[in-house]
Design a protein around this motif. Structure first.
Motif, mmCIF file in Angstrom:
data_model
loop_
_atom_site.group_PDB
_atom_site.id
_atom_site.type_symbol
_atom_site.label_atom_id
_atom_site.label_comp_id
_atom_site.label_asym_id
_atom_site.label_seq_id
_atom_site.Cartn_x
_atom_site.Cartn_y
_atom_site.Cartn_z
ATOM 1 N N ARG A 221 28.184 -7.421 -3.797
ATOM 2 C CA ARG A 221 28.719 -8.922 -4.060
ATOM 3 C C ARG A 221 28.175 -9.337 -5.196
ATOM 4 O O ARG A 221 26.951 -8.943 -5.560
ATOM 5 C CB ARG A 221 28.304 -9.648 -2.854
ATOM 6 C CG ARG A 221 29.007 -9.244 -1.572
ATOM 7 C CD ARG A 221 28.657 -10.445 -0.305
ATOM 8 N NE ARG A 221 29.134 -10.028 0.736
ATOM 9 C CZ ARG A 221 29.028 -10.748 1.958
ATOM 10 N NH1 ARG A 221 28.554 -11.958 1.863
ATOM 11 N NH2 ARG A 221 29.562 -10.491 2.880
ATOM 12 N N PRO A 222 28.763 -10.261 -6.009
ATOM 13 C CA PRO A 222 28.009 -10.718 -7.186
ATOM 14 C C PRO A 222 26.631 -11.419 -7.045
ATOM 15 O O PRO A 222 26.585 -12.119 -6.041
ATOM 16 C CB PRO A 222 29.183 -12.036 -7.746
ATOM 17 C CG PRO A 222 30.370 -11.741 -7.057
ATOM 18 C CD PRO A 222 30.114 -10.940 -5.605
ATOM 19 N N ASP A 223 25.726 -11.001 -8.007
ATOM 20 C CA ASP A 223 24.479 -11.768 -7.708
ATOM 21 C C ASP A 223 24.201 -12.737 -8.685
ATOM 22 O O ASP A 223 22.909 -13.319 -8.772
ATOM 23 C CB ASP A 223 23.449 -10.413 -7.849
ATOM 24 C CG ASP A 223 23.565 -9.526 -9.068
ATOM 25 O OD1 ASP A 223 24.632 -9.957 -9.844
ATOM 26 O OD2 ASP A 223 22.922 -8.695 -9.234
ATOM 27 N N VAL A 226 30.257 -15.051 -11.887
ATOM 28 C CA VAL A 226 31.005 -14.049 -12.429
ATOM 29 C C VAL A 226 31.649 -14.495 -13.850
ATOM 30 O O VAL A 226 32.196 -15.492 -14.152
ATOM 31 C CB VAL A 226 32.545 -13.915 -11.683
ATOM 32 C CG1 VAL A 226 33.596 -13.023 -12.243
ATOM 33 C CG2 VAL A 226 32.021 -13.345 -10.262
ATOM 34 N N PRO A 295 26.297 -4.154 -8.592
ATOM 35 C CA PRO A 295 26.849 -5.389 -9.157
ATOM 36 C C PRO A 295 26.788 -5.550 -10.681
ATOM 37 O O PRO A 295 27.681 -6.011 -11.324
ATOM 38 C CB PRO A 295 25.825 -6.638 -8.457
ATOM 39 C CG PRO A 295 25.416 -5.883 -7.338
ATOM 40 C CD PRO A 295 25.177 -4.477 -7.462
ATOM 41 N N HIS A 299 30.094 -6.677 -13.032
ATOM 42 C CA HIS A 299 29.942 -7.496 -13.963
ATOM 43 C C HIS A 299 30.253 -6.998 -15.266
ATOM 44 O O HIS A 299 31.048 -7.985 -16.102
ATOM 45 C CB HIS A 299 28.506 -8.035 -13.995
ATOM 46 C CG HIS A 299 28.186 -8.948 -12.857
ATOM 47 N ND1 HIS A 299 28.810 -10.158 -12.478
ATOM 48 C CD2 HIS A 299 26.965 -8.990 -11.709
ATOM 49 C CE1 HIS A 299 28.451 -10.832 -11.299
ATOM 50 N NE2 HIS A 299 27.319 -10.105 -11.090
ATOM 51 N N PHE A 323 34.471 -9.633 -8.051
ATOM 52 C CA PHE A 323 33.649 -9.683 -9.282
ATOM 53 C C PHE A 323 34.865 -9.980 -10.417
ATOM 54 O O PHE A 323 34.561 -9.950 -11.452
ATOM 55 C CB PHE A 323 33.144 -8.338 -9.743
ATOM 56 C CG PHE A 323 31.891 -7.966 -8.837
ATOM 57 C CD1 PHE A 323 30.609 -8.348 -9.634
ATOM 58 C CD2 PHE A 323 31.945 -7.543 -7.687
ATOM 59 C CE1 PHE A 323 29.432 -7.946 -8.911
ATOM 60 C CE2 PHE A 323 30.652 -7.398 -7.023
ATOM 61 C CZ PHE A 323 29.430 -7.761 -7.448
#
Length: 411
Positions: A221-223, A226, A295, A299, A323
């Motif tokens: 998952r995005p950290d 985005v 991630p 990205h 993302f």
């Protein structure tokens, strides 16, 4: 497809003591706390590690105990030897011709199925569980008088329609009968996508009321926020994440990439998860990486491409959408239910390198198109979370009253 969240949950038939549902009595009716067993078969591609916390967060009145049946069986050397002999009797001596064939048939033999079931009943039959949840359908975790919920991404009969990628052959008719009993004995069967749900309805004869396609969630998952800028799309960096190079369509990916570069010479490709011997300009092979490092590459990418030849569902496509990446893939399995062709990405037929090259060009040639498809994917990806999956399962389980209704999933 009717979304099961709008249907009457199994628990609704069990509101009062003595009511029957699926052949059992709800002894837990009226309880404030419930006790459940979460039974797994190995690691299952990070899925079990995501599912359990989600179930616990969505079911605060349930105490979950976990048990890895596959890990336990592997520790029983004598029992596994007997299972191996049973697989030889069921499938023949060709079972020994390769490790892949032995592994596939060992875990799809009557001897293994029956022994796992007996072990679970001996170990947990009198433990007082209110319900059980099992991931995958390699055995039945149903205990006497206890509702069992199955969450699976695949059924064996779907494999009969797939090409035999690893030369393992197909499951035996004996094992197919055992597999059917999993679904017959389950209180409800949850599939990742609609294609496997349709197999259960049409090929296994399971009632529509006890099968639901509830999706899955993303493990990576995005950290951080985005990037939805046009500059990201203009980089034309393609990301491939897959362990099985051949089955995930890696050879076609390389052919398509070489063709794409004749039109878009600045396009690049990053390969993660496997280490194929690829000597092509613009391709960077990174091999296996920890989940925590993925991630960063999602990205940086402009689009995601994994042109699977065979794919039960494909959680990595959900991850790509989280993302904000447009997805380029094939129509294999349930991919067409995840990726909306022309809106969140492009699809082509499996093994079609020329079609794949055109699909990549359709997405990447005009950066604005790439950006808009990524934004559409980001919006669609919001409904695919492990918390949503857990809510959809919990809406059927004992003690469901008082929980918020699970939101409808749009296929």
């Amino acid at each position: 497809m009717q979304d099961f969240a709008s249907a009457t949950p199994a628990a609704a038939h069990m509101a009062e003591p003595g009511n029957q549902s699926g052949g059992y009595t709800n002894a837990a009716a009226g309880k404030n706390r419930y006790k459940a067993l979460f039974v797994t078969a190995g690691d299952f591609s990070h899925i079990n590690a995501q599912m359990l916390p989600a179930l616990r967060s969505q079911c605060p009145n349930v105490d979950f105990e976990t048990f890895n049946a596959t890990e336990f069986m592997r520790s029983q050397q004598g029992t596994m030897m007997l299972c191996g002999l049973g697989a030889l009797q069921e499938y023949g001596l060709s079972t020994l011709s390769s490790k892949a064939k032995l592994r596939y048939r060992l875990f799809r033999a009557r001897s293994y199925f029956d022994r796992v079931g007996r072990m679970l009943r001996r170990r947990f039959g009198d433990a007082g569980f209110d319900f059980t949840v099992q991931t995958q359908s390699m055995f039945s975790a149903a205990l006497p008088g206890v509702p069992n919920y199955v969450y699976t991404d695949h059924v064996a009969r779907a494999r009969l329609a797939d090409e035999d990628q690893e030369g393992t052959g197909h499951p035996s008719s004996v094992w197919l009968d055992r597999e059917r009993s999993i679904y017959d004995d389950a209180d409800h069967v949850f599939t990742f996508g609609p294609k496997i749900r349709d197999f259960l309805l049409n090929d296994y004869g399971i009632a529509d009321s006890k099968v639901s396609a509830i999706g899955a969630g993303a493990s990576a998952r995005p950290d951080c926020p985005v990037d939805i800028s046009l500059a990201r799309s203009e980089r034309r960096n393609i990301l491939f994440v897959g362990v099985d190079w051949e089955r995930k369509g890696g050879p076609e990916m390389i052919e398509a990439f070489k063709e794409l570069r004749t039109h878009l010479p600045d396009a690049t490709l990053t390969i993660i998860g496997c280490s194929p011997d690829v000597q092509v300009e613009g391709v960077d092979v990174l091999g296996r990486l920890p989940l925590s490092e993925l991630p960063d590459y999602f990205h940086k990418a402009s689009c995601f491409c994994m042109p699977s030849r065979v794919e039960p569902f494909g959680i990595v496509f959900l991850e790509a959408m989280q993302f904000g990446l447009p997805v380029v893939s094939t129509t294999a399995g349930d991919i067409g239910a995840i990726v909306q062709d022309g809106r969140t990405g492009r699809l082509c037929a499996p093994r079609d390198a020329a079609g794949l090259a055109q699909a990549l060009r359709d997405v990447l040639e005009v950066p604005e198109t790439c950006k808009q498809m990524g934004l559409a994917g980001l919006e669609r990806g919001r409904q695919f979370t492990w918390e949503a999956v857990a809510r959809r399962i919990a809406s059927h389980a004992p003690g469901a009253y008082g929980r918020p209704a699970a939101e409808a999933l749009q296929w």
